[in-house]
Design a protein around this motif. Structure first.
Motif, short mmCIF file in Angstrom:
data_model
loop_
_atom_site.label_atom_id
_atom_site.label_comp_id
_atom_site.label_asym_id
_atom_site.label_seq_id
_atom_site.Cartn_x
_atom_site.Cartn_y
_atom_site.Cartn_z
N GLN A 389 0.79 -1.30 0.13
CA GLN A 389 0.06 -0.14 0.17
C GLN A 389 0.88 1.43 -0.08
N ALA A 390 1.98 1.21 0.80
CA ALA A 390 2.90 2.33 0.79
C ALA A 390 3.46 2.72 -0.66
N ARG A 391 4.02 1.59 -1.33
CA ARG A 391 4.42 1.69 -2.55
C ARG A 391 3.42 2.34 -3.51
N GLY A 392 2.14 1.66 -3.55
CA GLY A 392 1.36 2.30 -4.52
C GLY A 392 0.97 3.61 -4.33
N ALA A 393 0.95 4.14 -2.76
CA ALA A 393 0.67 5.40 -2.58
C ALA A 393 1.90 6.41 -3.22
N ALA A 394 3.27 5.96 -2.99
CA ALA A 394 4.23 6.55 -3.49
C ALA A 394 4.34 6.81 -4.75
N LEU A 395 3.76 5.93 -5.81
CA LEU A 395 3.65 6.00 -7.02
C LEU A 395 2.77 7.10 -7.61
N GLN A 396 1.43 6.91 -6.96
CA GLN A 396 0.41 7.76 -7.03
C GLN A 396 1.05 9.33 -6.78
#
Ligand code: ATP
Ligand code: MG
Length: 574
Positions: A389-396
């Motif tokens: 989830q943190a990775r997805g948030a960072a990409l966004q």
């Protein structure tokens, strides 16, 4: 509260992705378009969402978690879900071994001693202030790591966060001097993290995200169509989650301790209970990696040290009811979405509890072999479930950081689309070698519109005139019953272990029979939308069919021979 800070200019932003869970939080950023989770100053990538105060000094993360044994009343834990909620509606179950929530000035609050000195008055801090203090620490760790002040973040939230909760989170972040670029839903963040991988395909697919955390489990069905994500169904459970597994090990070791040492029940003393819980969680995590794990606590109860071991099989046996709870949750949400397990292309396991090999193995039994189960124990290339989830948030965050705050209009809404979508598939009818009419899907059901898809259909061997029939398609599940057995031999089928013998029982009454009925997804041809005749197609030629579904659900069909000029085009109204 202070005045809302002025948002930084897009060019001046330093952005991160944040998850802020009841149990843990994490921080990620992107390097060359790749997401990376950041360790805080303690070296933790999963940072316990806990604050603790000792002699006026504030501790956070793992250091604060350690204080649950010695300083529970000045330690605040498991509070994220309380943001933006009325005191009456919160569930304080997880706060009994730390500071208790109470109602003060009309909001959920905690009373703790956060100042130095014996005489110092305790402070009653509203949940907004607790959250702001915690977020400030996360931002501080991220800024230290990056060597520059972090200004902005994309933060993940559960799909059932209310507007009030979202507003409260944005306000708390603001207090911590953090601009919220956008709130995105946790499961979509997990899908984003997978889709962003170089090998990730942005194909049309149905994904189940099972986010198994510490205090809650959230399961969700997401339709990914042309890179657009639509949430089809969600389910939330507050009983079957990581703490339930801790509890099972706590009971197991407490009983063993009493049997071995005849000592007092460690569950009856707050400090012993805290030690028992801490070590049980560590043992549980070790069992995700190895087949054996040790359990060891100094002075567990009445000064008696206790050490023991447990193997994975034993653990899986005593924890079976919890694992079955996860199975039911996943099955129920697929059903809620109006789908069958055969419709699901991927199951993403997210959240800390998803490291448990048995859970991923069980999901493998629920879904057909064609469904990818993305967990570390089943797929070597799976992404760490605790980091998704943190990775997805960072990409966004890196994607939208250049936008003006006003243009990220969605910022207070989770970036989840409730856009219109087609209900039935749209495709063409083709004639199989055996002369049967078969449906070839072009636009999958649940595709968000507008959408455009193209396929090439082979013309009959000898070429000539080709009639393309564009139709709607529905799936149904074809069940082929096995031939009845002559005798009851299969009842004697060996069962590998105790846990295995039961896990199938959830979805089949006939689990003792070796032969299972065969279930396949088959297409049914529905109503005809359009017909187009392509004349004089070359021998071995192909016909290209393009279907455009407009935002108003009207459909435009274009057909032409591949490599030839002209074509037929027609519009069907919604
Ligand atoms: P929630 O909001 O549901 O409380 P969260 O999203 O803040 O949870 P996560 O980090 O996703 O937290 O999940 C925490 C849970 O995962 C804890 O119960 C923890 O013990 C468990 N966990 C973490 N690592 C492992 C592991 N390797 N094996 C098994 N369980 C693990
Ligand atoms: Mg979570």
């Amino acid at each position: 509260m202070s005045e809302k800070k002025v948002a930084p200019a897009p060019g001046d932003r330093v952005v991160i992705g944040l998850t802020f869970g009841n149990s843990n939080s994490s921080i990620a950023h992107t390097v060359d378009d790749k997401a990376e989770v950041i360790a805080n100053e303690d070296g933790d990538r999963q940072i316990p969402t806990i604050l603790s105060y000792v002699e006026g000094e504030e501790y956070y993360g793992q250091q604060a978690k350690n204080f649950l044994v010695r300083n529970p009343t000045n330690t605040v834990a498991y509070f994220r879900d309380f943001l933006g909620k009325d005191f009456k509606s919160i569930d304080p179950t997880h706060n009994h071994a730390s500071a208790h929530p109470q109602e003060a000035s009309g909001t959920v609050s905690f009373t703790i001693k956060d100042k130095e000195g014996e005489e110092a008055e305790p402070s009653t801090l509203p949940i907004a202030e607790i959250s702001a203090r915690y977020l400030r620490r996360l931002v501080g760790s991220a800024s230290d790591y990056l060597g520059k002040k972090v200004t902005s973040a994309v933060i993940t939230i559960p799909t059932n966060f209310t507007e009030k909760q979202k507003a409260a989170l944005i306000a708390a972040a603001g207090e911590a001097d953090l601009e919220v670029l956008q709130l995105i839903s946790e499961p979509v963040a997990a899908v984003l993290a997978y889709d962003a991988r170089p090998e990730g395909e942005i194909s049309d697919k149905i994904v189940v995200v099972a986010d198994l955390g510490g205090t809650r489990s959230d399961v969700c069905v997401v339709a990914s169509r042309g890179g657009m994500y639509t949430i089809l169904a969600t389910a939330h459970d507050y009983e079957f989650a990581g703490f339930a597994l801790d509890k099972i090990l706590m009971d197991h070791f407490a009983k063993e301790f009493m049997k071995k040492h005849g000592g007092k029940d460690p569950r009856e003393n707050a400090r012993s209970l805290a030690k028992l819980k801490q070590e049980s969680e560590a043992t549980k995590k070790a069992l995700s990696l190895g087949n054996n794990a040790s359990f060891s606590v100094e002075s567990l109860s009445e000064g008696i040290d206790f050490a023991s071991t447990i193997n994975r099989l034993r653990y899986e046996t005593i924890a079976r009811t919890v694992f079955e709870g996860f199975n039911r949750l996943v099955e129920s949400v697929v059903k809620k979405a109006g789908l069958d397990v055969l419709d699901v292309d991927e199951v993403i396991l997210s959240g800390g509890t998803s490291h448990t090999p048995r859970i991923a193995a069980n999901f493998g039994y629920i879904f057909p072999k064609t469904t990818a189960i993305l967990a570390p124990s089943t797929t070597p290339t799976a992404i760490n479930p605790s980091e998704l989830q943190a990775r997805g948030a960072a990409l966004q965050a890196s994607l939208i950081q250049e936008y003006e705050a006003d243009d990220i209009d969605q910022s207070t809404h989770a970036a989840v689309t409730t856009v219109p979508h087609v209900n039935n598939a749209i495709g063409v009818v083709s004639v199989s070698d055996s002369g049967e009419e078969v449906f070839i899907p072009i636009v999958q059901p649940e595709t968000a519109v507008p959408a455009r898809r193209t396929v090439h259909v082979a013309a009959p061997k000898d070429g000539g005139d080709v009639l393309i029939k564009v139709v709607e398609g529905n799936t149904h599940i074809k069940v082929t019953k096995p031939e009845p057995k002559a005798n009851g031999d299969s009842k004697a089928a060996k069962v590998e272990d105790a846990a295995d013998s039961d896990e199938d029982s959830d979805f089949s009454d006939e689990e003792e029979e070796e032969e299972e009925e065969k279930r396949e997804k088959v297409w049914k041809i529905g109503s005809t939308l359009a017909e187009a005749a392509i004349r004089g197609v070359k021998k071995g030629g192909k016909v290209e069919v393009t279907i455009n579904v407009n935002a108003d659900l009207s459909v435009v069909v274009t057909t032409r021979e591949v490599g030839a000029k002209g074509g037929v085009r027609g519009t069907i109204s919604a």
